[in-house]
Motif scaffolding. Structure first.
Motif, PDB file in Angstrom:
ATOM      1  N   HIS A  46     -16.858 -38.879 -27.084  1.00 35.26           N
ATOM      2  CA  HIS A  46     -17.979 -39.691 -27.577  1.00 35.26           C
ATOM      3  C   HIS A  46     -19.266 -39.312 -26.857  1.00 35.26           C
ATOM      4  O   HIS A  46     -20.313 -39.096 -27.475  1.00 35.26           O
ATOM      5  CB  HIS A  46     -17.680 -41.185 -27.382  1.00 35.26           C
ATOM      6  N   LEU A  47     -19.193 -39.218 -25.532  1.00 38.11           N
ATOM      7  CA  LEU A  47     -20.384 -38.875 -24.757  1.00 38.11           C
ATOM      8  C   LEU A  47     -20.856 -37.461 -25.087  1.00 38.11           C
ATOM      9  O   LEU A  47     -22.057 -37.205 -25.223  1.00 38.11           O
ATOM     10  CB  LEU A  47     -20.076 -39.003 -23.263  1.00 38.11           C
ATOM     11  N   ALA A  48     -19.903 -36.536 -25.240  1.00 36.40           N
ATOM     12  CA  ALA A  48     -20.257 -35.143 -25.517  1.00 36.40           C
ATOM     13  C   ALA A  48     -20.875 -34.964 -26.899  1.00 36.40           C
ATOM     14  O   ALA A  48     -21.943 -34.357 -27.045  1.00 36.40           O
ATOM     15  CB  ALA A  48     -19.020 -34.257 -25.388  1.00 36.40           C
ATOM     16  N   LEU A  49     -20.206 -35.482 -27.913  1.00 41.46           N
ATOM     17  CA  LEU A  49     -20.630 -35.220 -29.292  1.00 41.46           C
ATOM     18  C   LEU A  49     -21.769 -36.127 -29.735  1.00 41.46           C
ATOM     19  O   LEU A  49     -22.734 -35.664 -30.356  1.00 41.46           O
ATOM     20  CB  LEU A  49     -19.436 -35.387 -30.241  1.00 41.46           C
ATOM     21  N   ASP A  50     -21.681 -37.406 -29.422  1.00 46.17           N
ATOM     22  CA  ASP A  50     -22.683 -38.360 -29.893  1.00 46.17           C
ATOM     23  C   ASP A  50     -23.947 -38.330 -29.044  1.00 46.17           C
ATOM     24  O   ASP A  50     -25.060 -38.361 -29.579  1.00 46.17           O
ATOM     25  CB  ASP A  50     -22.085 -39.769 -29.905  1.00 46.17           C
ATOM     26  N   ARG A  51     -23.791 -38.277 -27.723  1.00 46.75           N
ATOM     27  CA  ARG A  51     -24.955 -38.397 -26.836  1.00 46.75           C
ATOM     28  C   ARG A  51     -25.494 -37.045 -26.384  1.00 46.75           C
ATOM     29  O   ARG A  51     -26.700 -36.823 -26.382  1.00 46.75           O
ATOM     30  CB  ARG A  51     -24.585 -39.251 -25.614  1.00 46.75           C
ATOM     31  N   LYS A  52     -24.616 -36.127 -25.968  1.00 53.28           N
ATOM     32  CA  LYS A  52     -25.081 -34.832 -25.446  1.00 53.28           C
ATOM     33  C   LYS A  52     -25.502 -33.869 -26.557  1.00 53.28           C
ATOM     34  O   LYS A  52     -26.608 -33.340 -26.552  1.00 53.28           O
ATOM     35  CB  LYS A  52     -23.984 -34.195 -24.599  1.00 53.28           C
ATOM     36  N   ALA A  53     -24.582 -33.596 -27.496  1.00 53.96           N
ATOM     37  CA  ALA A  53     -24.841 -32.592 -28.523  1.00 53.96           C
ATOM     38  C   ALA A  53     -25.592 -33.156 -29.722  1.00 53.96           C
ATOM     39  O   ALA A  53     -26.173 -32.396 -30.496  1.00 53.96           O
ATOM     40  CB  ALA A  53     -23.528 -31.959 -28.987  1.00 53.96           C
ATOM     41  N   GLY A  54     -25.595 -34.474 -29.884  1.00 55.66           N
ATOM     42  CA  GLY A  54     -26.265 -35.069 -31.036  1.00 55.66           C
ATOM     43  C   GLY A  54     -25.707 -34.571 -32.362  1.00 55.66           C
ATOM     44  O   GLY A  54     -26.459 -34.247 -33.288  1.00 55.66           O
ATOM     45  N   LEU A  55     -24.375 -34.502 -32.461  1.00 52.95           N
ATOM     46  CA  LEU A  55     -23.728 -34.008 -33.671  1.00 52.95           C
ATOM     47  C   LEU A  55     -24.145 -34.847 -34.875  1.00 52.95           C
ATOM     48  O   LEU A  55     -24.085 -36.076 -34.845  1.00 52.95           O
ATOM     49  CB  LEU A  55     -22.206 -34.050 -33.502  1.00 52.95           C
ATOM     50  N   ARG A  56     -24.548 -34.163 -35.955  1.00 55.90           N
ATOM     51  CA  ARG A  56     -25.062 -34.852 -37.140  1.00 55.90           C
ATOM     52  C   ARG A  56     -24.131 -34.674 -38.330  1.00 55.90           C
ATOM     53  O   ARG A  56     -23.395 -33.686 -38.420  1.00 55.90           O
ATOM     54  CB  ARG A  56     -26.454 -34.322 -37.496  1.00 55.90           C
ATOM     55  N   SER A  57     -24.199 -35.630 -39.233  1.00 50.97           N
ATOM     56  CA  SER A  57     -23.424 -35.555 -40.465  1.00 50.97           C
ATOM     57  C   SER A  57     -23.776 -34.291 -41.224  1.00 50.97           C
ATOM     58  O   SER A  57     -24.949 -33.927 -41.343  1.00 50.97           O
ATOM     59  CB  SER A  57     -23.713 -36.785 -41.329  1.00 50.97           C
ATOM     60  N   GLY A  58     -22.760 -33.589 -41.722  1.00 49.26           N
ATOM     61  CA  GLY A  58     -22.974 -32.357 -42.465  1.00 49.26           C
ATOM     62  C   GLY A  58     -22.913 -31.101 -41.626  1.00 49.26           C
ATOM     63  O   GLY A  58     -22.833 -29.995 -42.173  1.00 49.26           O
ATOM     64  N   GLU A  59     -22.946 -31.240 -40.302  1.00 48.57           N
ATOM     65  CA  GLU A  59     -22.827 -30.066 -39.436  1.00 48.57           C
ATOM     66  C   GLU A  59     -21.367 -29.656 -39.321  1.00 48.57           C
ATOM     67  O   GLU A  59     -20.451 -30.408 -39.656  1.00 48.57           O
ATOM     68  CB  GLU A  59     -23.418 -30.352 -38.058  1.00 48.57           C
ATOM     69  N   THR A  60     -21.162 -28.426 -38.813  1.00 51.23           N
ATOM     70  CA  THR A  60     -19.815 -27.905 -38.606  1.00 51.23           C
ATOM     71  C   THR A  60     -19.500 -27.898 -37.114  1.00 51.23           C
ATOM     72  O   THR A  60     -20.270 -27.374 -36.311  1.00 51.23           O
ATOM     73  CB  THR A  60     -19.679 -26.479 -39.170  1.00 51.23           C
TER      74      THR A  60
END
Length: 324
Positions: free
Chosen positions: A125-139
């Protein structure tokens, strides 16, 4: 009480009998019901982890239990059910931990589930949501997708709306990753990873929990502006990343030592853990518990972790009742 302790890095850890601990000011005494195992525990046994305490100390980074004693200056009521990240002390019948490290559990979350959620889901959660800012539609490509943290990255990545490509070893582990939400699975033993990822259009974010050649191959498949998350090196060595590619393609390399974020940004750390626990209570996240062992089976559990034969988390049951 019983505790699984390291007394000397040259000797194997052992279950020892110790006096019950007494909470100091600002601490809570916890009757521990469950403790999750992590790759970091194996490194601690050898004195190789970045936060290894000086011996003697009790292994077990994450645990869950019930407040049975309160030190001066604390306000948590007795009987409160909590999950704890303290970096050590979880593989014991009792432990005393700083009150700020003890996060109350939502009703309906068992001790076993909490001990299987904290580090694995907290890291992703911390890595993807907060650090990398993973967005809908990305791979998102997840390396080591069937491991304890890898499965949580698959699950959280899919929940954030990303197309998840899971890289795991063997058909069985690929099937586990697919069930967790992966859109595509690649067998790390047979695929030319760089070529396959590029054939699939490249990736925006790489979540690398393995390192070595697999991490490097995934890095080379990143799109311009991509993000590479360094999560761990379960394969034994860090990836040798071509930094000229990072420069030319504007790639961000993001290291995440989850436990260290407690000191760097304690507010972000705690809010992320709380979000994970709330999402689990809402049925949005599922702990991927591969096996549950008793303390008497601790050597078998660590051997399973060491050989990477598990899919998901290994949890040690410290108390008879872990369903409440």
């Amino acid at each position: 009480m019983k505790a699984y302790q390291i007394h000397d890095f040259s000797a194997a850890p052992q279950v020892r009998s110790l006096p019950d601990p007494v909470p100091a000011a600002g601490e809570l005494k916890i009757r521990i019901h469950a403790c999750g195992l992590n790759f970091a525990d194996l490194l601690m046994m050898q004195g190789r982890y970045q936060d290894t305490p000086a011996p003697p100390f009790t292994l077990g980074l994450e645990c869950a239990g019930e407040v049975v004693g309160c030190g001066e200056g604390t306000s948590t009521p007795l009987g409160t059910r909590v999950v704890i990240y303290a970096g050590q002390g979880g593989l014991a019948d009792y432990g005393c931990f700083p009150e700020e490290s003890c996060i109350p559990l939502a009703q309906g979350t068992s001790y076993l589930e909490a001990a299987g959620l904290l580090i694995a889901h907290g890291t992703s959660h911390l890595a993807l949501d907060r650090k990398a800012g993973l967005r809908s539609g990305e791979t998102l490509a997840v390396i080591g997708a069937a491991g304890g943290v890898g499965l949580t990255a698959v699950e959280i990545g899919a929940r954030l709306g990303a197309k998840v490509i899971a890289v795991a070893r063997g058909a069985e582990k690929c099937a586990v990753a697919r069930a967790a939400g992966a859109a595509i699975t690649l067998d790390s033993e047979s695929a030319d990873l760089k070529a396959r990822l590029k054939e699939l259009g490249g990736v925006d974010v790489v979540y690398d929990a393995v390192g070595g050649a697999l991490g490097e191959a995934a890095f080379r498949a990143l799109k311009p502006g991509g993000r590479f998350l360094l999560i761990g090196f379960a394969g034994g060595t860090p990836p040798e990343l071509p930094l000229n590619h990072a420069l030319v393609k504007n790639i961000s390399i993001l290291g995440l030592y989850w436990g260290g974020m407690r000191q760097i940004d304690p507010e972000m750390f705690r809010s992320s853990v709380e979000a994970v626990m709330q999402d689990h209570a809402k049925g949005l996240l599922t702990p991927h518990i591969s096996h549950v062992f008793d303390l008497a089976q601790i050597e078998e559990a660590f051997e399973m972790l060491r050989s990477r034969r598990s899919t998901g988390k290994l949890v040690i049951r410290m108390a008879p009742s872990t369903s409440a």
